[in-house]
Design a protein around this motif. Structure first.
Motif, PDB file in Angstrom:
ATOM      1  N   ASN A  30       0.826  -1.059  -0.039  1.00 52.25           N
ATOM      2  CA  ASN A  30      -0.037   0.081   0.057  1.00 52.25           C
ATOM      3  C   ASN A  30       0.821   1.255  -0.083  1.00 52.25           C
ATOM      4  OD1 ASN A  30      -2.642  -0.972  -0.073  1.00 52.25           O
ATOM      5  ND2 ASN A  30      -2.176  -1.559   2.094  1.00 52.25           N
ATOM      6  N   MET A  31       2.091   1.287  -0.231  1.00 52.08           N
ATOM      7  CA  MET A  31       2.956   2.454  -0.471  1.00 52.08           C
ATOM      8  C   MET A  31       3.542   2.606  -1.959  1.00 52.08           C
ATOM      9  SD  MET A  31       4.000   4.916   1.500  1.00 52.08           S
ATOM     10  CE  MET A  31       4.346   4.998   3.147  1.00 52.08           C
ATOM     11  N   ARG A  32       3.274   3.469  -2.469  1.00 44.23           N
ATOM     12  CA  ARG A  32       3.950   3.493  -3.857  1.00 44.23           C
ATOM     13  C   ARG A  32       4.733   4.680  -4.037  1.00 44.23           C
ATOM     14  NH1 ARG A  32       0.051   2.547  -8.855  1.00 44.23           N
ATOM     15  NH2 ARG A  32       0.410   0.558  -8.022  1.00 44.23           N
ATOM     16  N   ARG A  33       6.009   4.256  -4.573  1.00 44.98           N
ATOM     17  CA  ARG A  33       7.150   5.350  -4.813  1.00 44.98           C
ATOM     18  C   ARG A  33       6.917   6.004  -6.044  1.00 44.98           C
ATOM     19  NH1 ARG A  33      12.293   3.970  -1.912  1.00 44.98           N
ATOM     20  NH2 ARG A  33      10.824   4.566  -0.211  1.00 44.98           N
ATOM     21  N   ILE A  34       6.855   7.081  -6.124  1.00 45.12           N
ATOM     22  CA  ILE A  34       6.756   7.674  -7.602  1.00 45.12           C
ATOM     23  C   ILE A  34       7.907   8.648  -7.834  1.00 45.12           C
ATOM     24  CG2 ILE A  34       5.584   9.212  -9.431  1.00 45.12           C
ATOM     25  CD1 ILE A  34       3.066   7.893  -8.473  1.00 45.12           C
ATOM     26  N   THR A  35       8.968   8.537  -8.538  1.00 51.04           N
ATOM     27  CA  THR A  35      10.140   9.246  -8.938  1.00 51.04           C
ATOM     28  C   THR A  35       9.692  10.495 -10.067  1.00 51.04           C
ATOM     29  OG1 THR A  35      11.310   7.296  -8.384  1.00 51.04           O
ATOM     30  CG2 THR A  35      12.243   9.122  -9.785  1.00 51.04           C
ATOM     31  N   LEU A  36       9.861  11.418  -9.471  1.00 48.76           N
ATOM     32  CA  LEU A  36       9.663  12.740 -10.633  1.00 48.76           C
ATOM     33  C   LEU A  36      11.006  13.438 -10.740  1.00 48.76           C
ATOM     34  CD1 LEU A  36       6.935  13.769  -8.019  1.00 48.76           C
ATOM     35  CD2 LEU A  36       6.328  13.218 -10.644  1.00 48.76           C
ATOM     36  N   SER A  37      10.982  13.990 -12.028  1.00 47.49           N
ATOM     37  CA  SER A  37      12.020  14.972 -12.201  1.00 47.49           C
ATOM     38  C   SER A  37      11.528  16.359 -12.796  1.00 47.49           C
ATOM     39  CB  SER A  37      12.826  14.392 -13.542  1.00 47.49           C
ATOM     40  OG  SER A  37      11.973  14.355 -14.535  1.00 47.49           O
ATOM     41  N   GLY A  38      12.302  17.239 -12.571  1.00 43.90           N
ATOM     42  CA  GLY A  38      12.001  18.721 -12.905  1.00 43.90           C
ATOM     43  C   GLY A  38      13.268  19.775 -12.391  1.00 43.90           C
TER      44      GLY A  38
END
Ligand SMILES: Cc1cc2nc3c(=O)[nH]c(=O)nc-3n(C[C@H](O)[C@H](O)[C@H](O)COP(=O)(O)OP(=O)(O)OC[C@H]3O[C@@H](n4cnc5c(N)ncnc54)[C@H](O)[C@@H]3O)c2cc1C
Length: 372
Positions: free
Chosen positions: A129-137
């Motif tokens: 139940n824990m989703r890691r989302i990697t973002l760039s910017g």
């Protein structure tokens, strides 16, 4: 006025002149409100100063109006200071909508300096139940030190060219039209990788009925989202730490634990659904970490964290402490009352925060202000 404050004047400054009736009374009301929000307020015959973690607000009455000045260390914090001063002035002016324009640093900016479009790069489930989302910017160096949180702006579904809020001349926020208006949700920067130009946010997946959790469930590499930050304060230096939270505060507790030096002592309590939601945390400090398992209970319905907090043996007086809690609203109220009213801990040493509230969406209800 500045001489009465303990820290040096921040380098960025903006000012505005406001024509308004009964300015002294208005200043008193605005600053009483600031004082209730943990700002350090100094009132003198010359005006009022409020010191926030991110900057300073100053107002002084003049004939038929007032002058105000915002100061801060960086552009994002200055825009924030201008915004809270302007919105509270307008709110407490009651009916009379004052018109004014900020001059000085950041004047005329048509974008918030700390709001950027970010792109989804990678999606990994850390636990069921824990989703890691990697973002760039852009602008990720801001997230390395200082505030650990951010505001995520999620555009309405189906909007292909998202639009973001922008600052008005008076510092208040101008939102896109309803059909394009993004919804804001608060999350934590779990880690930053400056070399890769990315950062991770860990989302609790609590169903597809809400903006943040649904966005995380459906996110695909290449998706665009708005991110404004950092928000909040840096972890204060202390000798003894007490870190308390459910899974929504797991990211900030894990990040804090990983950053503490060997010499730091203390305790951490993290409530999660069950064993499958525990995750490894690299820890050098002398902190005892206890996982509390909810098992069949619904999130936000147990007293586990409150009971754990009440059972902690606090260190001797004179120890520099930092106690934080990121929990559901009911637990927040109980922990805040215990730390402040029963233990009489100094406000500056404790940070109880309602991270969410059962049955209410973020923004629907004041999370911190109701002392019922
Ligand atoms: C400083 C700060 C940092 C935070 N960091 C994180 C983070 O890193 N990761 C994270 O996942 N959350 C984090 N949160 C909590 C998050 O902002 C809230 O859970 C938020 O409500 C999620 O938005 P949503 O759109 O999914 O739900 P909302 O639209 O706000 O709420 C819809 C419904 O879902 C319920 N709900 C909200 N959260 C939960 C939950 N966790 N479990 C069960 N029901 C819930 C609400 O009670 C409401 O009934 C943080 C909050 C704060 C204040």
């Amino acid at each position: 006025m500045q001489a009465e404050l303990s820290r040096p004047t921040p380098p960025l400054q903006a000012q505005a002149d406001v024509a308004i009736a009964d300015p002294q009374r208005l200043i008193e009301r605005v600053f009483a409100h600031f004082a209730g929000h943990d700002a350090e307020v100094v009132l003198t015959e010359h005006g009022a100063v409020a010191t926030f973690t991110r900057g300073e607000a100053f107002m002084q009455a003049r004939e038929n109006g007032l002058v105000m000045r915002a100061t801060a260390d960086d552009e994002g914090a200055l825009a924030y200071m201008k915004g809270i001063m302007a919105s509270h002035l307008i709110e407490f002016a009651q009916g009379e909508r004052p018109r004014f324009v900020w001059t000085g640093d950041g004047a005329g900016a048509r974008k918030f300096p700390n709001l950027h479009e970010m792109t989804v790069r990678r999606i990994v489930d850390v636990t069921p139940n824990m989703r890691r989302i990697t973002l760039s910017g852009p602008g990720l160096d801001r997230y390395v030190d200082g505030g650990q949180h951010l505001k995520l702006f999620v555009p309405p579904e189906g909007v292909t060219k998202p639009e973001w809020p922008v600052p008005g001349e008076d510092g208040t926020t101008i939102w896109p039209s309803d059909e394009k208006r993004p919804k804001a949700r608060t999350y934590t920067v779990r880690s930053v990788d400056l070399d890769a130009g990315t950062f991770d946010v860990d989302f609790v997946l609590h169903g597809d009925h809400s903006v943040g959790s649904r966005w995380a469930l459906n996110a695909q590499p290449g998706d665009i989202v708005g991110v404004r930050g950092p928000v909040g304060r840096a972890v204060p230096q202390a000798d003894w730490y007490l870190l308390v939270g459910d899974e929504t505060a797991l990211p900030v507790i894990a990040r804090t634990l990983e950053s503490l030096p060997k010499s730091a002592k203390g305790m951490a309590f993290i409530e999660v659904a069950d064993e499958s939601e525990q995750q490894p945390i690299e820890l050098e400090a002398d902190i005892e970490l206890r996982w509390l398992l909810r098992n069949d209970a619904e999130p936000g319905t147990t007293s586990m964290l409150v009971d754990a907090v009440r059972a902690v043996e606090m260190p001797p007086a004179g120890t520099r402490i930092h106690a934080m809690a990121g929990v559901e609203y009911a637990a927040f109220k109980a922990i805040r009352r215990y730390w402040r009213e029963e233990l009489k801990l100094d406000k500056k040493d404790v940070l109880p925060v309602a991270y969410w509230r059962r049955g209410r969406a973020e923004g629907e209800a004041a999370l911190q202000d109701e002392d019922d």
